[in-house]
Write a protein that holds these residues in place. Sequence first.
Motif, PDB file in Angstrom:
ATOM      1  N   ILE A   3      -1.660  61.849  70.091  1.00  0.00           N
ATOM      2  CA  ILE A   3      -0.779  60.615  70.111  1.00  0.00           C
ATOM      3  C   ILE A   3      -0.019  60.028  69.082  1.00  0.00           C
ATOM      4  CG2 ILE A   3      -0.586  58.301  70.858  1.00  0.00           C
ATOM      5  CD1 ILE A   3      -3.066  58.584  72.625  1.00  0.00           C
ATOM      6  N   LYS A   4       1.195  60.093  69.058  1.00  0.00           N
ATOM      7  CA  LYS A   4       2.249  59.737  68.183  1.00  0.00           C
ATOM      8  C   LYS A   4       2.503  58.331  67.929  1.00  0.00           C
ATOM      9  CE  LYS A   4       4.139  64.228  68.155  1.00  0.00           C
ATOM     10  NZ  LYS A   4       5.353  64.937  68.184  1.00  0.00           N
ATOM     11  N   GLU A   5       2.788  57.674  66.946  1.00  0.00           N
ATOM     12  CA  GLU A   5       3.132  56.311  66.652  1.00  0.00           C
ATOM     13  C   GLU A   5       4.424  56.057  67.183  1.00  0.00           C
ATOM     14  OE1 GLU A   5       2.704  52.839  63.404  1.00  0.00           O
ATOM     15  OE2 GLU A   5       2.402  54.977  62.975  1.00  0.00           O
ATOM     16  N   LEU A   6       4.643  55.091  68.045  1.00  0.00           N
ATOM     17  CA  LEU A   6       6.229  54.564  68.607  1.00  0.00           C
ATOM     18  C   LEU A   6       6.664  53.745  67.550  1.00  0.00           C
ATOM     19  CD1 LEU A   6       4.501  53.567  72.178  1.00  0.00           C
ATOM     20  CD2 LEU A   6       5.923  55.728  71.469  1.00  0.00           C
ATOM     21  N   THR A   7       7.955  54.020  67.647  1.00  0.00           N
ATOM     22  CA  THR A   7       8.760  52.829  66.560  1.00  0.00           C
ATOM     23  C   THR A   7       8.781  51.840  67.642  1.00  0.00           C
ATOM     24  OG1 THR A   7      10.948  53.565  67.929  1.00  0.00           O
ATOM     25  CG2 THR A   7      10.225  55.024  66.056  1.00  0.00           C
ATOM     26  N   LEU A  49      10.748  59.615  74.204  1.00  0.00           N
ATOM     27  CA  LEU A  49       9.800  59.346  74.869  1.00  0.00           C
ATOM     28  C   LEU A  49       8.982  60.454  75.549  1.00  0.00           C
ATOM     29  CD1 LEU A  49       9.902  55.570  75.573  1.00  0.00           C
ATOM     30  CD2 LEU A  49       8.190  56.399  73.944  1.00  0.00           C
ATOM     31  N   GLU A  50       9.955  61.088  76.250  1.00  0.00           N
ATOM     32  CA  GLU A  50       9.205  62.250  77.084  1.00  0.00           C
ATOM     33  C   GLU A  50       8.920  63.449  76.137  1.00  0.00           C
ATOM     34  OE1 GLU A  50      10.838  63.872  81.475  1.00  0.00           O
ATOM     35  OE2 GLU A  50      12.539  62.959  80.029  1.00  0.00           O
ATOM     36  N   THR A  51       9.869  63.631  74.968  1.00  0.00           N
ATOM     37  CA  THR A  51       9.467  64.669  73.988  1.00  0.00           C
ATOM     38  C   THR A  51       8.189  64.231  73.322  1.00  0.00           C
ATOM     39  OG1 THR A  51      12.185  64.861  73.578  1.00  0.00           O
ATOM     40  CG2 THR A  51      10.417  65.713  71.992  1.00  0.00           C
ATOM     41  N   LYS A  52       8.029  63.100  73.106  1.00  0.00           N
ATOM     42  CA  LYS A  52       6.636  62.860  72.647  1.00  0.00           C
ATOM     43  C   LYS A  52       5.541  62.950  73.348  1.00  0.00           C
ATOM     44  CE  LYS A  52       8.350  59.676  68.770  1.00  0.00           C
ATOM     45  NZ  LYS A  52       8.064  58.345  68.096  1.00  0.00           N
ATOM     46  N   GLY A  53       5.675  62.918  74.577  1.00  0.00           N
ATOM     47  CA  GLY A  53       4.720  63.295  75.515  1.00  0.00           C
ATOM     48  C   GLY A  53       4.189  61.839  76.255  1.00  0.00           C
ATOM     49  N   PHE A  54       5.032  60.830  76.012  1.00  0.00           N
ATOM     50  CA  PHE A  54       4.648  59.361  76.791  1.00  0.00           C
ATOM     51  C   PHE A  54       4.935  59.325  77.885  1.00  0.00           C
ATOM     52  CE2 PHE A  54       3.958  58.327  72.390  1.00  0.00           C
ATOM     53  CZ  PHE A  54       2.591  57.513  72.403  1.00  0.00           C
ATOM     54  N   VAL A  55       6.291  59.961  78.433  1.00  0.00           N
ATOM     55  CA  VAL A  55       7.006  59.603  79.539  1.00  0.00           C
ATOM     56  C   VAL A  55       7.374  60.936  80.380  1.00  0.00           C
ATOM     57  CG1 VAL A  55       8.976  58.906  80.333  1.00  0.00           C
ATOM     58  CG2 VAL A  55       7.956  57.536  78.770  1.00  0.00           C
ATOM     59  N   SER A  56       7.168  60.882  81.660  1.00  0.00           N
ATOM     60  CA  SER A  56       7.711  62.267  82.294  1.00  0.00           C
ATOM     61  C   SER A  56       8.648  61.496  83.458  1.00  0.00           C
ATOM     62  CB  SER A  56       6.650  62.618  83.102  1.00  0.00           C
ATOM     63  OG  SER A  56       7.143  64.140  83.595  1.00  0.00           O
TER      64      SER A  56
END
Length: 123
Positions: A3-7, A49-56
Amino acid sequence: MEIKELTRAEEQVMQELWKLGKAFVKEIIEQLDEPKPAYNTVSTIIRILETKGFVSHESFGKSHRYFPKISKDTYKEFAASKLLSGYFDNSPRSMLSFFLQESKLNIRETDELLKLLEKAKKK
C-alpha cells in the motif's frame, strides 16, 4: 500488494469513493466541497489511484465507473501504523497519551475509552 501513501487530493477522492462504493467521476465531483475541482483534475486523480492499485473500473462504452480495490479499513490500518512508527516510536502508549492530552476529550468519550481499554485488557 504494498500500500502506498495517498496525497491529500487522492485521499479526498478515495473518501468519497469509499462512501459511494461505485461511482462515475461526475458523481464523485458532486460529493466534493466547494470550490469543486475540474472534471479533468478528478479524472487524473482517479487514474493515478488506479495506477497505485487503489481503484479499478467497469467500462460502459466510453465511460468508466470506478470502485475501490482497497477498503477504507485496510488503508486506515496502514495510515495508523505509519503514524505510530513515524511519530510515536511504535509506542501505542505514547500515541494514546498524545491524543488524550491534545484532544480535550469530554467525560463520555473518556469513559468509552476506558471501557475499550478494559475490554482489551481482558483479552
